[in-house]
Design a protein around this motif. Structure first.
Motif, mmCIF file in Angstrom:
data_model
loop_
_atom_site.group_PDB
_atom_site.id
_atom_site.type_symbol
_atom_site.label_atom_id
_atom_site.label_comp_id
_atom_site.label_asym_id
_atom_site.label_seq_id
_atom_site.Cartn_x
_atom_site.Cartn_y
_atom_site.Cartn_z
ATOM 1 N N LYS A 116 0.823 -1.210 0.000
ATOM 2 C CA LYS A 116 0.000 0.000 0.000
ATOM 3 C C LYS A 116 0.859 1.263 0.000
ATOM 4 N N THR B 246 4.531 3.785 -4.198
ATOM 5 C CA THR B 246 4.003 4.930 -4.937
ATOM 6 C C THR B 246 4.199 4.765 -6.430
ATOM 7 N N SER B 247 3.396 5.506 -7.199
ATOM 8 C CA SER B 247 3.508 5.586 -8.663
ATOM 9 C C SER B 247 3.365 4.237 -9.358
ATOM 10 N N GLY C 37 -0.968 2.350 -13.693
ATOM 11 C CA GLY C 37 -2.371 1.964 -13.730
ATOM 12 C C GLY C 37 -3.093 2.302 -12.438
ATOM 13 N N LYS C 38 -4.183 1.614 -12.215
ATOM 14 C CA LYS C 38 -5.033 1.835 -11.049
ATOM 15 C C LYS C 38 -5.084 0.544 -10.225
ATOM 16 N N VAL C 39 -4.552 0.600 -9.007
ATOM 17 C CA VAL C 39 -4.517 -0.598 -8.163
ATOM 18 C C VAL C 39 -5.953 -1.037 -7.866
ATOM 19 N N ALA C 40 -6.246 -2.295 -8.251
ATOM 20 C CA ALA C 40 -7.603 -2.809 -8.091
ATOM 21 C C ALA C 40 -7.755 -3.684 -6.854
ATOM 22 N N SER D 161 -3.059 -4.261 -10.711
ATOM 23 C CA SER D 161 -3.345 -2.880 -11.090
ATOM 24 C C SER D 161 -3.794 -2.849 -12.546
ATOM 25 N N GLU D 162 -4.911 -2.192 -12.799
ATOM 26 C CA GLU D 162 -5.471 -2.143 -14.156
ATOM 27 C C GLU D 162 -4.720 -1.127 -15.013
ATOM 28 N N ASP E 24 -8.529 -0.529 -19.402
ATOM 29 C CA ASP E 24 -9.844 -1.039 -19.030
ATOM 30 C C ASP E 24 -10.498 -1.801 -20.179
ATOM 31 N N SER F 249 -9.725 -6.817 -19.686
ATOM 32 C CA SER F 249 -8.866 -5.683 -19.413
ATOM 33 C C SER F 249 -7.423 -6.185 -19.315
#
Length: 465
Positions: free
Chosen positions: A354, A357-358, A361-364, A379-380, A383, A457
């Motif tokens: 958690k 950093t950086s 993508g977007k941590v799912a 991480s996506e 999409d 995705s």
């Protein structure tokens, strides 16, 4: 299993290798018992360590435990130092179990001393620490990591301080024997990296030495809890309570108990700091007024009651002679300890993940990996809507992941194993990552994540721990 079966020979009649006659039991530990014995060939007293094997072990497990004792013999026999117990011989009993013949140290352990006299003055603790450190430096130069420094393994004989029990020592070039998942070490004295399941090092021994000296001067370990899992979580996530009796030893303890191995003092630096305290002791120390002991927290009360009930249950079972039930109970306790350790590792690795950093993508999600207590991050990167339009930029994704990995301070090298055409498939394309220190990164992949057919995705997945 008891060291000697009741239907077997009495201690004073058992002779090993035709020369070592057992006299009396000195003590027991997790892996063995230590006996006072008489070497009839050389007419001298010796200490003999017996390997105790849990009765439920299969042949493979039995050989693993025997290999551990053999490793102790090899590790200690390589060392020559007045602060390390001398190994004289290794023999095999009638039932095939190995025994180690050692010098008999005529003294008591630091643990016994603390139980009898309570916390020790900082100056005396510094002297003990310096002697143990001298022994450890010899072991580390020989490529040996002890991995179980604690008050019970520090013996005091007049002015001599002796380090003993290399039963779980890591020998450079020797295969590790932790594949069974057993908790090797004593929870309250295991370094943060050991709790996380990482390889122990010389810095880990120095952390355990710091925890031992903290206990000696404060009268309690630096970390506590109602059970093994609670202790592991505290070690992995918290700072130790500031010592109140340590005086000028306090900065040394604080440095040794740093959670990051690289931030702890080296053996040479520690030697200089302890030598200064021993050779130039401070004047009269100001009296420290101790505040009243706080009432125990409910969780701690429950933990102590649980221990008492568990001990009472074991005593009752043994009194009834239900050996099979006792063995099952012990096995359950080992299983619970391993489970607690893995849970603590996962929570620690999840927090590390958690804090990263950086991440591209977007941590799912951050879930528990199927490898012990490691955390798996997904991480996506692209999409399902973009994927369905064939607009996912694979080249850009690979470049972003490589750059992110190379920017991590603990990553030493990154290689893209490819091929890029597989990044939009499953199992995907892979990266080979070499890390040093914590957190360790592994199983780095870009792959297609099936959500609900025909939607898909592209995600980045990697393991922390």
């Amino acid at each position: 299993m008891e060291p000697l079966r009741q239907d077997g020979p009495r201690p004073e009649t058992q002779v090993l290798a035709g020369r070592y006659r057992l006299v009396s039991l000195l003590g027991r530990g997790g892996m063995g018992a230590v006996w006072r014995a008489h070497d009839e060939n050389l007419d001298r007293e010796v200490a003999v360590k017996e390997l105790r094997l849990p009765e439920h072990l299969d042949d493979a497990g039995r050989q693993t435990w025997i290999a551990r004792l053999d490793r102790e013999a090899r590790a200690a026999a390589r060392l020559r130092h007045p602060g390390i117990v001398t190994v004289h011989d290794r023999v095999t009993g009638a039932d095939g179990r190995p025994w180690i013949i050692m010098e008999l140290v005529r003294g008591r352990s630091l643990d016994d001393l603390l139980k009898a006299e309570g916390p020790l003055p900082p100056g005396r603790v510094a002297q003990i620490g310096l002697r143990v450190l001298d022994a450890l430096r010899t072991a580390h130069r020989a490529g040996i990591t002890h991995r179980d420094i604690k008050p019970a393994n520090v013996l005091l004989e007049d002015d001599r301080v002796v380090l003993t029990d290399f039963g779980i020592a890591a020998v450079e070039g020797d295969a590790t024997l932790t594949a069974t998942g057993a908790v090797l070490g004593t929870p309250a004295y295991m370094s943060p990296e050991q709790v996380r399941g990482e390889e122990a090092s010389a810095a880990s021994d120095l952390w355990s030495l710091g925890a031992t000296l903290y206990t000696a001067v404060e009268g309690r370990p630096p970390f506590g809890g109602a059970g093994t899992g609670a202790i592991f979580v505290a070690i992995a996530t918290e700072d130790p309570a500031p010592p109140v009796r340590a005086g000028l030893l306090e900065p040394v303890l604080r440095a040794l108990l740093h959670c990051a191995p690289s931030q702890r003092p080296t053996a040479d630096d520690l030697h200089a700091r302890l030598t200064a305290l021993v050779q130039d002791p401070p004047g009269a120390q100001p009296t420290v007024v101790q505040p009243p002991e706080p009432s125990p927290r409910p969780a701690r009360l429950r933990g102590r009651k649980a221990v008492r009930w568990a001990l009472a249950a074991v005593a009752a079972v043994l009194a009834l002679g239900l050996a099979a039930v006792a063995a099952a109970f012990i096995e359950d306790q080992w299983r619970e300890a391993r489970k607690d350790q893995e849970n603590a590792r996962f929570e620690a690795n999840k927090r590390l993940a958690k804090r990263m950093t950086s991440v591209p993508g977007k941590v799912a999600r951050i879930d528990r990996s199927n490898e012990g207590g490691k955390a798996y991050v997904e991480s996506e990167l692209c999409d399902d809507a973009t994927f369905s339009r064939n607009d996912c930029d694979v080249d850009g994704m690979v470049t972003a992941v490589v750059n992110w990995l190379r920017a991590q301070p603990n990553v030493k090298s990154v290689n893209f194993d490819g091929p890029k055409s597989m990044c939009e498939e499953n199992p995907g394309c892979e990266f080979t990552v070499t890390t040093e220190g914590s957190p360790k990164l592994g199983q780095v992949q870009i792959y297609s994540q099936y959500l609900s057919e025909p939607d898909r995705s592209i995600v980045l997945g990697f393991q922390v721990g």
